[in-house]
Design an enzyme around this catalytic site. Structure first.
Site, PDB file in Angstrom:
ATOM      1  N   HIS A 290      -7.862  -0.204   3.984  1.00  0.00           N
ATOM      2  CA  HIS A 290      -7.631  -1.646   3.971  1.00  0.00           C
ATOM      3  C   HIS A 290      -8.962  -2.405   3.996  1.00  0.00           C
ATOM      4  O   HIS A 290      -8.962  -3.637   4.114  1.00  0.00           O
ATOM      5  CB  HIS A 290      -6.788  -2.068   5.169  1.00  0.00           C
ATOM      6  CG  HIS A 290      -5.346  -1.680   5.056  1.00  0.00           C
ATOM      7  ND1 HIS A 290      -4.580  -1.943   3.948  1.00  0.00           N
ATOM      8  CD2 HIS A 290      -4.522  -1.032   5.924  1.00  0.00           C
ATOM      9  CE1 HIS A 290      -3.351  -1.487   4.124  1.00  0.00           C
ATOM     10  NE2 HIS A 290      -3.292  -0.932   5.313  1.00  0.00           N
TER      11      HIS A 290
ATOM     12  N   THR B 248       0.811  -1.219   0.000  1.00  0.00           N
ATOM     13  CA  THR B 248       0.000   0.000   0.000  1.00  0.00           C
ATOM     14  C   THR B 248       0.843   1.266   0.000  1.00  0.00           C
ATOM     15  O   THR B 248       0.541   2.230  -0.715  1.00  0.00           O
ATOM     16  CB  THR B 248      -0.929   0.027   1.231  1.00  0.00           C
ATOM     17  OG1 THR B 248      -1.232  -1.296   1.628  1.00  0.00           O
ATOM     18  CG2 THR B 248      -2.189   0.803   0.939  1.00  0.00           C
TER      19      THR B 248
ATOM     20  N   TYR C  85       1.679  -7.017  -6.349  1.00  0.00           N
ATOM     21  CA  TYR C  85       2.965  -6.557  -5.812  1.00  0.00           C
ATOM     22  C   TYR C  85       4.109  -7.183  -6.595  1.00  0.00           C
ATOM     23  O   TYR C  85       5.102  -6.520  -6.909  1.00  0.00           O
ATOM     24  CB  TYR C  85       3.049  -6.958  -4.338  1.00  0.00           C
ATOM     25  CG  TYR C  85       4.292  -6.492  -3.618  1.00  0.00           C
ATOM     26  CD1 TYR C  85       4.331  -5.248  -3.002  1.00  0.00           C
ATOM     27  CD2 TYR C  85       5.423  -7.310  -3.547  1.00  0.00           C
ATOM     28  CE1 TYR C  85       5.455  -4.830  -2.317  1.00  0.00           C
ATOM     29  CE2 TYR C  85       6.559  -6.896  -2.863  1.00  0.00           C
ATOM     30  CZ  TYR C  85       6.573  -5.650  -2.255  1.00  0.00           C
ATOM     31  OH  TYR C  85       7.692  -5.235  -1.596  1.00  0.00           O
TER      32      TYR C  85
ATOM     33  N   LYS D 285      12.096  -5.112   4.251  1.00  0.00           N
ATOM     34  CA  LYS D 285      12.856  -5.688   3.136  1.00  0.00           C
ATOM     35  C   LYS D 285      12.249  -5.348   1.778  1.00  0.00           C
ATOM     36  O   LYS D 285      12.950  -4.992   0.846  1.00  0.00           O
ATOM     37  CB  LYS D 285      12.949  -7.210   3.280  1.00  0.00           C
ATOM     38  CG  LYS D 285      13.865  -7.691   4.386  1.00  0.00           C
ATOM     39  CD  LYS D 285      13.980  -9.214   4.353  1.00  0.00           C
ATOM     40  CE  LYS D 285      14.937  -9.719   5.426  1.00  0.00           C
ATOM     41  NZ  LYS D 285      15.045 -11.205   5.390  1.00  0.00           N
TER      42      LYS D 285
END
Length: 402
Positions: free
Chosen positions: A207, A157, A294, A360
């Protein structure tokens, strides 16, 4: 004035011809006190109560007695108003409680007991239902220019928000934190009222699943961009996020968090219906809803940014898109104070000595966590059932990530 006082010498006089305990009791309901029930006389003596004969006799009420009557009556009025308000609140709470499908068990692994409920087939906090946030979200007035940036938590997001903000603002750099540039619809800060009062085009984060978004979205108002991520990497990222937040402070092992994940006992669960709903409706409403993954963004950010720009009809040149891709890499955003959420430390929202908000940002980190056969099996069964019911497919690795 509650009463009209006529002073004679040092005394105040009240006519009891129309004042008795029975009349007070009948005419002073808690929510509506008729002021006219108290009337003053110009007589120097109190008239005898006609209904009770000479029970009261003629006497003069001292000034402090009138003041006392005034105070007591005012207290009655205030108590009536407060009582009415409390009763209204009670009724409102009961109506909201009735909308809760079920209350989820409290996990002992959260520092503070996290009260979660199933509300319209979605896990949310009990507070979100009882304080009216869910109702206010549903009633939120949308505009044709609104852009909703949505996802299941920990699916990219923040990355999506920065990309879309730059596309809508000619790739301008901003020192304003992301929470102010793209406010979180169902979160207390900055709040629905603040978002409602903003002028111009609004970028709004959420969300929530599609069916809990404002009614205006269902009526075709605004655009929606949804980013999704494979469930294994989502579970890993969500686990670290739950450990990081001071008001959650998840203290259990990864295996326990996975159990909560697959049992739909974490905020915004269940995962598969959340993703599937957006994808299915994006096929029916391609002009209003865009879904991207993603993994696709990581594999080829320029291609996906172009897709977003086309969907938004943004005036973006090749040079601009290339620049946006450079400025929204994980490494670039991690050191950008406007997007890395480091300010949360100042407000005590995150715990010290934990991994940062931007950790990460890679595809396939789940391989470092799903090593226990039992945990791996639980997740695999969860995915197998979810894919069977929805037909969704996910990518768990890409060639150019590390």
């Amino acid at each position: 004035m509650l009463t009209r006082l006529i002073r004679r010498g040092s005394a105040y006089e009240v006519n009891f011809n129309r004042l008795s305990w029975s009349s007070l009791k009948n005419r002073f309901p808690m929510t509506n006190v008729p002021i006219r029930s108290l009337q003053l006389s110009s007589s120097a003596q109190m008239g005898a109560n006609k209904a009770a004969g000479a029970a009261f006799g003629k006497r003069t009420m001292p000034k402090n007695a009138v003041v006392s009557t005034f105070i007591n009556t005012t207290i009655l009025i205030l108590m009536g108003s407060v009582g009415s308000l409390l009763y209204h609140k009670y009724q409102q709470k009961q109506k909201r409680l009735a909308k809760i499908d079920r209350v989820l068990p409290v996990s002992p692994y959260f520092k503070a007991p996290l009260k979660l409920v199933m509300y319209r087939n979605t896990v949310v906090t009990e507070e979100m239902v009882l304080d009216g946030t869910a109702e206010r979200v549903e009633a939120f007035e949308t505009r044709p220019t609104d852009i909703f940036l949505t996802s299941f938590p920990k699916s990219g997001t923040t990355w999506l928000q920065e990309v879309v903000f730059r596309l809508c603002n000619q790739n301008q750099d901003s020192t304003e934190i992301l929470e102010d540039r793209v406010p979180y619809l169902e979160f207390p800060y900055p709040g629905i009222k603040d978002i409602s009062q903003r002028e111009g085009q609004r970028l709004i984060k959420s969300h929530l699943p599609l069916h809990l978004l404002p009614k205006g979205v269902w009526d075709g108002q605004g655009k929606v961009i949804y980013i999704y991520r494979n469930p294994k990497d989502v579970a890993v990222s969500y686990f670290h996020f739950a450990q990081l937040l001071s008001y959650l402070n998840f203290q259990g092992p990864f295996s326990r968090f996975v159990q909560l994940f697959v049992k739909d006992e974490i905020p915004y669960a269940p995962y598969f219906p959340h993703v599937n709903e957006y994808i299915q409706y994006s096929r029916d409403r391609p002009e209003q809803i865009l879904c991207i993954s993603y993994e696709d963004m990581k594999e080829n950010p320029e291609r996906e940014v172009r897709k977003i720009a086309k969907f938004l009809k943004a005036d973006a040149t090749d040079e601009m898109i290339e620049s946006i891709c450079e400025k929204t890499t994980f490494d670039a955003m991690k050191v950008n104070p406007a997007s890395n959420y480091q300010h949360w430390k100042t407000f005590g929202l995150v715990l010290p000595n934990r991994e940062p908000f931007m950790r990460k940002g890679i595809v396939g980190d789940h391989a470092n966590y799903f090593k226990d056969p039992f945990t791996q099996n639980e997740m695999d069964k969860f995915i197998e059932i979810g894919v069977k019911n929805t037909g969704l497919n996910f990518r768990y690795s890409i060639s150019n990530d590390n």
